[in-house]
Write an enzyme that holds these catalytic residues in place. Structure first.
Site, PDB file in Angstrom:
ATOM      1  N   LEU A  54       6.491  12.566 -13.922  1.00 28.73           N
ATOM      2  CA  LEU A  54       7.205  12.684 -12.638  1.00 28.73           C
ATOM      3  C   LEU A  54       6.585  13.730 -11.709  1.00 28.73           C
ATOM      4  CD1 LEU A  54      10.791  12.444 -14.160  1.00 28.73           C
ATOM      5  CD2 LEU A  54       9.428  10.604 -13.131  1.00 28.73           C
ATOM      6  N   HIS A  58       8.696  11.289  -6.852  1.00 26.87           N
ATOM      7  CA  HIS A  58       9.872  10.817  -7.599  1.00 26.87           C
ATOM      8  C   HIS A  58      11.107  11.662  -7.257  1.00 26.87           C
ATOM      9  CE1 HIS A  58       6.723   9.409 -10.656  1.00 26.87           C
ATOM     10  NE2 HIS A  58       7.387   8.315 -10.363  1.00 26.87           N
ATOM     11  N   GLN A 175       4.641  -3.596  -4.221  1.00 29.13           N
ATOM     12  CA  GLN A 175       5.720  -3.635  -5.219  1.00 29.13           C
ATOM     13  C   GLN A 175       7.082  -3.712  -4.527  1.00 29.13           C
ATOM     14  OE1 GLN A 175       6.101  -1.532  -9.201  1.00 29.13           O
ATOM     15  NE2 GLN A 175       7.087  -0.025  -7.879  1.00 29.13           N
ATOM     16  N   SER A 207       0.922  10.940  -7.145  1.00 29.42           N
ATOM     17  CA  SER A 207       0.882   9.797  -8.065  1.00 29.42           C
ATOM     18  C   SER A 207       0.856  10.343  -9.486  1.00 29.42           C
ATOM     19  CB  SER A 207      -0.394   8.994  -7.807  1.00 29.42           C
ATOM     20  OG  SER A 207      -0.641   8.132  -8.899  1.00 29.42           O
TER      21      SER A 207
HETATM   22  O1  PAF Z   1       6.535   1.951  -9.840  1.00 32.14           O
HETATM   23  C1  PAF Z   1       6.706   2.120 -11.061  1.00 32.14           C
HETATM   24  O2  PAF Z   1       6.638   3.250 -11.572  1.00 32.14           O
HETATM   25  C2  PAF Z   1       6.977   0.910 -11.939  1.00 32.14           C
HETATM   26  O3  PAF Z   1       6.312  -0.193 -11.473  1.00 32.14           O
HETATM   27  C3  PAF Z   1       8.489   0.624 -12.108  1.00 32.14           C
HETATM   28  C4  PAF Z   1       9.133   0.273 -10.787  1.00 32.14           C
HETATM   29  C5  PAF Z   1       9.173   1.842 -12.712  1.00 32.14           C
HETATM   30  C6  PAF Z   1       8.683  -0.555 -13.057  1.00 32.14           C
HETATM   31  O4  PAF Z   1       8.169  -0.281 -14.320  1.00 32.14           O
END
Ligand code: PAF
Length: 300
Positions: A54, A58, A175, A207
């Site tokens: 993290l 996040h 995503q 990241s």
């Molecule tokens: O973005 C991420 O870290 C992953 O793709 C997720 C959304 C946790 C799904 O595993």
């Protein structure tokens, strides 16, 4: 080691959850108990799915969820089904102890850290979701099966956590589009909330993969941010295809290995050529050494 929540503590902990410390849950049955109790109390649930390692990006999602919901659930699960490259999966950073401490500081209520066979039990039925062209553009093209894996894990987590709101970072721009499409396709009752990219003061996007970079490689990786800024500047006077060509040349003159640099429509994610659409986004993936980094920037 993660604290395991004993079943008989679950319900009483749940009632007082707002004044309790972080609850660490390692299995589906304990999570299910918690969620059904919270739902029966009419609590609004925010969800932040993560793969751990993290960082501040996040934290921004978690804090927003804490502000906007009664209860926030964070999951930490390195989902093997979304890795098309076994080496990438093996090298993905795993820092569970520091992750739990990190989550604790954000005001999150529950962290869910399941094992693979609990996420994917033998009777798990793989959801059929037609992602359309998203499956063959950019990440879909370069990482076959990746979005299938994302869809599988998120349908399972949404089913278990039953969130009202789920939070995703825009660094993984495609995503977010995939998750929106999946939610629409399956008619899932969850709002998808896309949150801005968090960058270090240098401009490097936060990241989990940055943990694999040396300080020198982090300097090198700044090239990505600079290329996006340059593309934004060029967008004032050039077409998307002209800019993409310049970028390819710049990357081939650099120490980085470019996988793709595409300027795309923000809704369809189709590559733009001679015409601009409003809010076009430049999407880039490049390697620093063995580390694959992804970034993007809105251009106009
Ligand atoms: O973005 C991420 O870290 C992953 O793709 C997720 C959304 C946790 C799904 O595993």
């Amino acid at each position: 080691m993660a604290k395991t929540v004993k079943k008989d503590l679950v319900l009483s902990a749940c009632v007082e959850i707002n004044c309790c410390k972080l609850l660490v849950i390692n299995n589906v049955s304990d999570l299910t108990l918690q969620i059904s109790e919270l739902k029966s109390l009419g609590k609004k649930i925010g969800f932040v799915p993560t793969m751990g390692a993290l960082h501040i990006g996040h934290a921004s999602l978690m804090k927003r969820s804490v502000r906007e919901n009664d209860i926030t659930v964070v999951s930490i699960f390195v989902n093997p089904r979304q890795f098309n490259n076994p080496e990438d999966l093996a090298k993905y950073p795993r820092t569970i102890e520091t992750d739990i401490e990190f989550v604790e500081k954000t005001g999150v209520d529950i962290v869910f850290i399941p094992e693979e066979d609990d996420v994917y039990p033998v009777n798990f039925s793989v959801p059929e979701v037609d992602l359309g062209r998203l499956e063959v553009l950019m990440e879909g093209r370069m990482r076959p099966g990746h979005f299938d894996g994302v869809v599988q894990v998120l349908t399972r987590f949404f089913q278990l956590v039953q969130p009202d709101n789920a939070y995703f970072g825009l660094k993984d721009f495609q995503q977010v589009a995939v998750v929106r499409k999946m939610v629409e396709y399956l008619h899932l009752p969850v709002n998808i909330i896309a949150c801005p990219i968090y960058r270090e003061s240098s401009g490097l996007a936060f990241s989990s993969r940055n943990q694999r970079l040396t300080e020198a490689q982090k300097e090198e990786a700044l090239f990505i941010y600079k290329s996006l800024l340059k593309a934004k500047e060029l967008a004032k006077k050039m077409t998307p295809v002209q800019i993409a060509e310049i970028m390819k040349q710049d990357y081939s003159d650099s120490s980085m290995e470019l996988e793709y640099f595409e300027i795309v429509d923000p809704v369809t994610l189709e590559s733009l050529t001679d015409e601009w659409t409003p809010d076009a986004v430049a999407c880039v993936v490049a390697y620093v050494g063995e580390v694959r980094l992804i970034d993007n920037m809105q251009l106009n």
